[in-house]
Design a protein around this motif. Structure first.
Motif, short mmCIF file in Angstrom:
data_model
loop_
_atom_site.label_atom_id
_atom_site.label_comp_id
_atom_site.label_asym_id
_atom_site.label_seq_id
_atom_site.Cartn_x
_atom_site.Cartn_y
_atom_site.Cartn_z
N SER A 132 35.00 39.52 41.21
CA SER A 132 36.13 38.78 41.77
C SER A 132 35.65 37.42 42.24
O SER A 132 34.54 37.27 42.77
CB SER A 132 36.76 39.55 42.94
N VAL A 134 36.92 33.79 44.29
CA VAL A 134 37.87 33.01 45.07
C VAL A 134 37.59 31.53 44.81
O VAL A 134 36.45 31.08 44.96
CB VAL A 134 37.74 33.30 46.59
N ARG A 157 38.93 39.62 38.92
CA ARG A 157 40.12 39.10 39.59
C ARG A 157 39.83 37.70 40.13
O ARG A 157 38.86 37.52 40.88
CB ARG A 157 40.54 40.04 40.71
N ILE A 159 41.13 34.71 42.45
CA ILE A 159 42.03 34.45 43.58
C ILE A 159 41.97 32.96 43.90
O ILE A 159 40.90 32.43 44.22
CB ILE A 159 41.62 35.27 44.81
N ASN A 195 42.68 40.80 46.82
CA ASN A 195 41.73 41.50 45.95
C ASN A 195 41.97 43.01 45.97
O ASN A 195 41.04 43.79 45.72
CB ASN A 195 40.29 41.18 46.37
N ARG A 198 39.90 45.11 48.63
CA ARG A 198 38.43 45.09 48.53
C ARG A 198 37.90 43.71 48.91
O ARG A 198 38.55 42.70 48.67
CB ARG A 198 37.99 45.43 47.10
N VAL A 200 35.52 40.41 48.51
CA VAL A 200 35.37 39.60 47.29
C VAL A 200 33.89 39.36 46.98
O VAL A 200 33.04 39.39 47.86
CB VAL A 200 36.12 38.26 47.42
#
Length: 318
Positions: A132, A134, A157, A159, A195, A198, A200
């Motif tokens: 993930s 950000v 993912r 973000i 997330n 969870r 990140v």
């Protein structure tokens, strides 16, 4: 030639249009007839003398240009200063030829913002497939490219955070899975919720202040935060080394100038990959607007007020 000159440090009001003699290239330098000059957030720090490297006056700001060298080659170059002008001098080693398939805005988007996103993901956080990510300030020059690169390189993912609905929509269009309001009161909670509950893995951060503090608190075990700017002008809280052990987290900083101290041609490698992605249509630079040289002050005002997205450029012909 027409140029923007600073004779006193301060905000956008110190940027003044004037006439100056043409710069003279020395040994190991080339003169570039500037078709476009890039505008970076670092330029606002340069104007107020709050950048990582001190500057002296008088100063023509602007560290990147694209145009024609004396031999007719189309090049994009890092010039350090002097870019906000009709002609600029750059070290020959800091100039790279631009493929025909890459336009001026895209070329300028790659040399600082694109290279910054590349270095952050490749060398600072060592992004792994499925992790993930950000991306703060996701609608900015680095952010828009970091989202696309993270997606191209197999992130899980993605973000994004941005300050307006329009900017958040842009981040989603570029490949982010979810977009969070940059003004969220509890950024740690907002990132974890985005997330799926969870923590990140990776954060790319250039805001400073509580955004950095709360992003660090949102990291998973062995998560990495790469810090590459402080747009808020507010420093984050100091971090005690032993506190990093609580989640086995890593914080790194990145200033693109240090890339040139590394062995091998890291910048050349980055630009070759980035230009290739642009030519293949897999990476696009979001044009944030073109300003005339006489509008440099307004460009800085718009950037500092977060009214801009993507890559901003100056046209020295107007």
């Amino acid at each position: 030639m027409r140029a923007i000159q600073i004779t006193e440090f301060g905000g956008p009001e110190v940027l003044r249009l004037t006439d100056l003699p043409d710069p003279e290239p020395g040994t190991g330098e080339l003169l570039v007839e500037v078709s476009r000059a890039g505008i970076n957030y670092a330029d606002t720090h340069q104007a107020e003398n709050s950048y990582l490297s001190a500057t002296s006056l008088p100063l023509v700001p602007g560290g990147e240009v694209v145009g024609r060298a004396a031999d007719g080659r189309r090049v994009v170059a890092l010039c350090g200063t002097g870019g906000y002008a009709e002609r600029a001098v750059a070290p020959t080693a800091m100039a790279w030829e631009v493929p025909d398939a890459v336009d001026d805005v895209a070329a300028l988007g790659m040399i600082v913002q694109g290279a910054t996103a590349w270095v952050l993901l490749r060398r600072n956080v060592h992004l792994q497939p499925g992790e993930s990510v950000v991306v703060h300030a996701a609608a900015g020059g680095v952010g828009t490219l970091a989202i696309q690169l993270a997606r191209a390189w197999g992130a899980g993912r993605i973000i994004a955070t941005a300050s307006s609905e329009e900017k958040r929509r842009l981040a989603l269009e570029l490949g982010a899975d979810v977009a969070v309001d940059a003004g969220a009161e509890d950024m740690k909670a907002a990132l974890i919720e985005a997330n799926g509950g969870r923590r990140v893995d990776v954060v790319l951060e250039m805001t400073g202040g509580t955004v950095t503090d709360q992003s660090l608190a949102a990291l998973a075990p062995f998560g990495r935060l790469a810090f590459y700017g402080m747009a808020s002008r507010v420093p984050p809280r100091p971090v005690r080394p032993e506190s990093l052990m609580s989640h086995s987290t890593t914080i790194s900083g990145m200033w693109l100038a240090h890339v040139f101290r590394l062995p091998g041609d890291v910048m050349g490698t980055a630009l070759k990959e980035l230009f290739g992605l642009v030519a293949d249509g897999r990476l696009r630079v979001i044009s944030g607007g073109e300003y005339g040289l006489s509008e440099a002050r307004r460009a800085h005002e718009d950037m500092r007020a977060r009214r801009t997205t993507g890559k901003l450029v100056l046209d020295p012909a107007r």
